[in-house]
Design an enzyme around this catalytic site. Sequence first.
Site, PDB file in Angstrom:
ATOM      1  N   TYR A 175      13.215  12.104  -6.452  1.00  8.63           N
ATOM      2  CA  TYR A 175      13.418  10.737  -6.932  1.00  8.63           C
ATOM      3  C   TYR A 175      14.835  10.575  -7.483  1.00  8.63           C
ATOM      4  O   TYR A 175      15.677   9.950  -6.883  1.00  8.63           O
ATOM      5  CB  TYR A 175      12.374  10.382  -7.994  1.00  8.63           C
ATOM      6  CG  TYR A 175      12.452   8.930  -8.417  1.00  8.63           C
ATOM      7  CD1 TYR A 175      11.888   7.936  -7.630  1.00  8.63           C
ATOM      8  CD2 TYR A 175      13.101   8.563  -9.590  1.00  8.63           C
ATOM      9  CE1 TYR A 175      11.974   6.595  -8.002  1.00  8.63           C
ATOM     10  CE2 TYR A 175      13.185   7.219  -9.973  1.00  8.63           C
ATOM     11  CZ  TYR A 175      12.620   6.250  -9.177  1.00  8.63           C
ATOM     12  OH  TYR A 175      12.716   4.934  -9.548  1.00  8.63           O
TER      13      TYR A 175
ATOM     14  N   SER B 136      10.894   4.134  -3.265  1.00  6.40           N
ATOM     15  CA  SER B 136      11.690   3.246  -4.106  1.00  6.40           C
ATOM     16  C   SER B 136      13.105   3.805  -4.237  1.00  6.40           C
ATOM     17  O   SER B 136      13.802   3.917  -3.236  1.00  6.40           O
ATOM     18  CB  SER B 136      11.011   3.068  -5.469  1.00  6.40           C
ATOM     19  OG  SER B 136      11.558   1.990  -6.170  1.00  6.40           O
TER      20      SER B 136
ATOM     21  N   ASP C 208       5.676  -6.551  -1.497  1.00  6.54           N
ATOM     22  CA  ASP C 208       6.544  -5.805  -2.413  1.00  6.54           C
ATOM     23  C   ASP C 208       7.597  -6.757  -2.965  1.00  6.54           C
ATOM     24  O   ASP C 208       8.562  -7.103  -2.286  1.00  6.54           O
ATOM     25  CB  ASP C 208       7.211  -4.633  -1.692  1.00  6.54           C
ATOM     26  CG  ASP C 208       7.939  -3.698  -2.655  1.00  6.54           C
ATOM     27  OD1 ASP C 208       8.171  -4.107  -3.814  1.00  6.54           O
ATOM     28  OD2 ASP C 208       8.276  -2.570  -2.258  1.00  6.54           O
TER      29      ASP C 208
ATOM     30  N   HIS D 292       4.572  -2.695  -4.072  1.00  5.44           N
ATOM     31  CA  HIS D 292       5.491  -1.581  -4.241  1.00  5.44           C
ATOM     32  C   HIS D 292       4.764  -0.245  -4.368  1.00  5.44           C
ATOM     33  O   HIS D 292       5.376   0.805  -4.235  1.00  5.44           O
ATOM     34  CB  HIS D 292       6.368  -1.827  -5.474  1.00  5.44           C
ATOM     35  CG  HIS D 292       7.581  -0.967  -5.538  1.00  5.44           C
ATOM     36  ND1 HIS D 292       8.559  -0.983  -4.565  1.00  5.44           N
ATOM     37  CD2 HIS D 292       7.983  -0.043  -6.445  1.00  5.44           C
ATOM     38  CE1 HIS D 292       9.513  -0.124  -4.890  1.00  5.44           C
ATOM     39  NE2 HIS D 292       9.192   0.460  -6.014  1.00  5.44           N
TER      40      HIS D 292
END
Length: 704
Positions: free
Chosen positions: A477, A557, A641, A676
């Site tokens: 991430y 994301s 989203d 999302h």
Amino acid sequence: MKQSTIFAIAAALFASTSAVAQVSYPPAQKGTTVDEYFGEKVADPYRWLEDDMSQQTADWVKAENAVTRKYLNSIPMRANILKRLKETVNYEKSGIPFEKNGKWYVHRNNGLQNQYVLYQMDRPDAPASEQRVWLDPNKLSNDGTVALKGVYFSNNGRYMAYVISRNGSDWEEIYVKDCQTGADTSDHIVWAKFTGATWLGDGFYYSAYDAPEKGREISAKNSVQKIYYHKMGTPQSADELFYMNPTQPLRFYGVSVDRDETAMMLTESGMDNGNNLYVRDLKKPNSQFIQMCADTRYQYAPVQTVDGKIYILTNAGAPKYRLMVADIARPGFIDWREVVAESEDVLQDVTFADDRMILKYSKDNCTQLYTYTVDGKRIGEIKLPTYGTASISGKRGSKEVFYDFTSYTIPNSVYRYDLATGKSTVLFTPNIKFRTQDYVTEMQFYTSKDGTRAPLFITYKKGLKLNGKNPLLLYGYGGFNLTLSPYFLTNYIPFMERGGVYVHAVLRGGGEYGEDWHVAGTKMQKQNVFDDFISAAEYLIDKKYTSSERLAIQGGSNGGLLVGACMTQRPDLFRVCLPAVGVMDMLRYHKFTIGWNWAPDYGTSEDSKEMFEYLKAYSPLHALKPGTSYPATLVTTADHDDRVVPAHSFKFAARLQECQSGTAPVLISIETNAGHGGGKPLAKRLEEQADLLSFTLWNMGVKK
């Protein structure tokens, strides 16, 4: 075996492989849109895909989904993987019990329920037969797409407000349940966003935006968040506008009130890495907010109010956080007093219980729990089973607390901790249907390009041979000061059963080592995050866990941006890439919904010529080059989203299909009635995971 039989089997395998391998992409019209940044012209030929209401976009989405579904449904192992996923996840799960106004509550899932159910009980250890369904989100829709975002009990015990979202959207609605009758009241709030329900007297505060233009609910830029007060029994149209700041339209505002309703805190954020904090003394009639701090580079999080003293968790003057206390009579930062100083590990949370505090630390991305006196002296440690993740629930004055624990090979269990004896007892442990003892997790450290060290958590089935031939899925991430802690890997059991290795890489930009670690992966230092991920991949290849031909990368994301950036910078290094709901257009991300809030991490193309050039250099959409052989790629996004709008993935997929010169497939899967990721129904999550695992294994040459 007869030779004819061998030929027949070989022909069948060839036919199956060919059927999956043949991909013909839908045509995507190229427009003539060109933007100019500091004198440089940048083409955006797929700008039309930003219009999520146009028929042209809808037709493209439908055509792409048809191609993707045909490919994925043709993979022979997909059905077995989905079946196995349903088996591995089908066990009872429980959250931590919590007490409100003399009753106990717990979130539970019986195994395959799309959403967790909230139960009420008379004691925390009540058996399932004595637990009463209090709120079942699964009954709020036919397909499990309504998610419960939070519950908020009034201080007088009469009401419970609950916040829901529909179809994965960030837009939220608030309903209220009467705690005496269990029935919903007539109160209903719409167009709320990033909010809870903060009770004061016979009503509550919430944060909301003006209703968006019809048809632009998903993509419209959100600005001027307002705080309203809703009095019970009145329509939303009568709600009192409590606070707004139109001079700062791109900021978030919210209030909180302590349990005794003596102090109100106002938080202002969205302008930097931190926030402003204001306090209002509710014991004084007509009191006004007083600003407590003014340096928005730092975070200030109130955790408890005790006798006019406000305990605040902050990284001001302490990159790894410290606990301070402020007097409501003298609330300015200059008068704050340090209670617990910064340590070598990151202080993540503080829970008050009985006459002490429990501090949650993160050491190398793993939880440690310690008990302290309220004046900051360490008393002892709550021992955890191994490295993993724990959350804790307690209440000031209570003699016991509850915590849960999970790790990559350990399902979530719940414990009761007696503060007087220092003993933990198991309150709940799941009965799972596979042998966790067959799997192992090891922590190793890799070295990044500039010499920075960070941990890797490597999980696999025992007996693994380090021969460079293992399928390996690397996840990361690296952003927004977030810490992705260890969690139970039920969704990757079918992958590991086929010899796969799952690896989580800790990257700069996250919160694993404090604010300095976070800042080292932001703005003009964002490339550090990509270098970390690439270095982690090279380390795993060097140690013979895998090879480039068996290496997949995954992230969602900001992690989708990570995958997009790394696959465009090093397409030779990876076999499969799985970017989910990614931020792919770094030049325009801030123009949609709340994208402006990411500027403290990313910077924007409007900041300066230097910032524009830096963003354009790594922006996945703009880094794609025609005539390049890219890895097999499955892009995933969703039509609802409204955080990272699907246009990011649409434009990236269309451009990637245009640029792909190799034979590896480039597909995009657009989920309907989903957002999302938060609150996505279990059924949808399992289908998507079956797609991802089968696509990954198939393109690595694993056929069953």
